[in-house]
Design a protein around this motif. Structure first.
Motif, PDB file in Angstrom:
ATOM      1  N   LEU A   1       0.821  -1.217   0.000  1.00 42.31           N
ATOM      2  CA  LEU A   1       0.000   0.000   0.000  1.00 42.31           C
ATOM      3  C   LEU A   1       0.855   1.267   0.000  1.00 42.31           C
ATOM      4  O   LEU A   1       0.331   2.372   0.121  1.00 42.31           O
ATOM      5  N   GLY A   2       2.168   1.089  -0.090  1.00 42.04           N
ATOM      6  CA  GLY A   2       3.059   2.250  -0.162  1.00 42.04           C
ATOM      7  C   GLY A   2       3.505   2.797   1.173  1.00 42.04           C
ATOM      8  O   GLY A   2       4.064   3.902   1.243  1.00 42.04           O
ATOM      9  N   LEU A   3       3.281   2.045   2.261  1.00 40.24           N
ATOM     10  CA  LEU A   3       3.677   2.511   3.585  1.00 40.24           C
ATOM     11  C   LEU A   3       5.071   2.000   3.940  1.00 40.24           C
ATOM     12  O   LEU A   3       5.488   0.933   3.489  1.00 40.24           O
ATOM     13  N   HIS A   4       5.772   2.752   4.751  1.00 43.32           N
ATOM     14  CA  HIS A   4       7.076   2.331   5.246  1.00 43.32           C
ATOM     15  C   HIS A   4       6.862   1.582   6.559  1.00 43.32           C
ATOM     16  O   HIS A   4       6.211   2.093   7.477  1.00 43.32           O
ATOM     17  N   CYS A   5       7.398   0.381   6.635  1.00 45.29           N
ATOM     18  CA  CYS A   5       7.116  -0.478   7.778  1.00 45.29           C
ATOM     19  C   CYS A   5       8.395  -1.195   8.216  1.00 45.29           C
ATOM     20  O   CYS A   5       9.213  -1.591   7.379  1.00 45.29           O
ATOM     21  N   ARG A   6       8.566  -1.346   9.518  1.00 54.88           N
ATOM     22  CA  ARG A   6       9.709  -2.071  10.064  1.00 54.88           C
ATOM     23  C   ARG A   6       9.215  -3.175  10.988  1.00 54.88           C
ATOM     24  O   ARG A   6       8.357  -2.930  11.852  1.00 54.88           O
ATOM     25  N   VAL A   7       9.752  -4.375  10.824  1.00 58.30           N
ATOM     26  CA  VAL A   7       9.520  -5.462  11.774  1.00 58.30           C
ATOM     27  C   VAL A   7      10.674  -5.459  12.766  1.00 58.30           C
ATOM     28  O   VAL A   7      11.842  -5.474  12.363  1.00 58.30           O
ATOM     29  N   ILE A   8      10.337  -5.419  14.047  1.00 52.30           N
ATOM     30  CA  ILE A   8      11.341  -5.380  15.108  1.00 52.30           C
ATOM     31  C   ILE A   8      11.131  -6.599  16.001  1.00 52.30           C
ATOM     32  O   ILE A   8      10.070  -6.764  16.599  1.00 52.30           O
ATOM     33  N   SER A   9      12.141  -7.449  16.055  1.00 53.55           N
ATOM     34  CA  SER A   9      12.009  -8.711  16.769  1.00 53.55           C
ATOM     35  C   SER A   9      12.730  -8.682  18.106  1.00 53.55           C
ATOM     36  O   SER A   9      13.855  -8.182  18.209  1.00 53.55           O
TER      37      SER A   9
END
Length: 244
Positions: A101-109
């Motif tokens: 959808l054009g969003l900036h996203c980060r997965v943080i584990s």
């Protein structure tokens, strides 16, 4: 659902959205249902478009649930670690849908796996939010014996979120299961202590106590209602507010 006017300020500036892994299954019995993941991502985008900073915690029960594994004879710590890995899979799936959808996203584990997710560093995570990136916290707290509900409350406090939004299958907290009892009563507001004393099942006791001790409200709403997440931020919609 009424549309929010451009001049209307959202109710909260920074929130944490907690959803179960089961919410990603759709009508399937397990796993991820891509159209359902895409629909939830669209709900998140609609709130992000209001300028709200969003972080997320997603459970892993659609893939593996530690408690069920331990009930079948598996060592609890091992079962919980398997559940944490399931949350990483869900987080990556949601990240892909949000980026579509054009969003900036980060997965943080909370468990280091640098090839697929960032390690949890609080100041870096806060900076991501300030830059309007969506964060998905994965692997719970990184410790067995703690649920993703507790992880959500912990991270919401660490990120200085103004509320936790708990997306469920029903539009709030009821005194009994509304799908089984026609006379079930929905609460508009309920206190942390009432949730604990009446076993209302909003979150586990550790999560509720942590929210209570830090005066962090929990908004329980239906994730199945289109526009419901955005509507609450706009001052509309049906939900239950858990508070002190």
């Amino acid at each position: 659902m009424s549309e929010q006017s451009p001049t209307h300020k959202p109710s909260y500036k920074r929130v944490l959205l907690k959803i179960s892994g089961e919410a990603l299954m759709g009508d399937q019995g397990y796993g991820l249902h891509p159209p359902t993941v895409a629909r939830i991502a669209q709900e998140v985008k609609s709130v992000h478009d209001l300028g709200v900073e969003i972080c997320m915690v997603i459970g892993g029960g659609n893939i593996f649930r530690g408690l069920q594994g331990s009930a079948q004879g598996m060592e609890r710590a091992t079962a919980d670690y398997m559940g944490m890995l399931a949350t990483v899979m869900n987080a990556l799936g949601m990240q892909a849908a949000l980026e579509e959808l054009g969003l900036h996203c980060r997965v943080i584990s909370a468990i280091r796996m640098d090839e697929v997710a960032e390690p949890y560093i609080r100041r870096r995570a806060v900076r991501h939010l300030e830059k309007k990136r969506i964060i998905i916290f994965a692997a719970g707290t990184g410790n067995p014996y703690f649920t993703t509900d507790t992880a959500a409350t912990l991270r919401a406090n660490e990120m200085n979120c103004e509320a936790i939004f708990k997306g469920t299958k029903v539009d709030g907290v009821y005194d009994k299961d509304p799908k089984k009892h026609a006379d079930a009563k929905r609460y508009d507001t309920v206190t942390y202590d009432e949730v604990l004393q009446k076993h209302l099942g909003v979150m586990d006791a550790s999560a509720i106590a942590l929210a209570r001790d830090n005066d962090l409200p929990i908004i329980v709403f239906s994730l199945d209602e289109p526009g419901g997440f955005r509507g609450i931020l706009a001052g509309d919609g049906t939900y239950t507010r858990v508070h002190g």
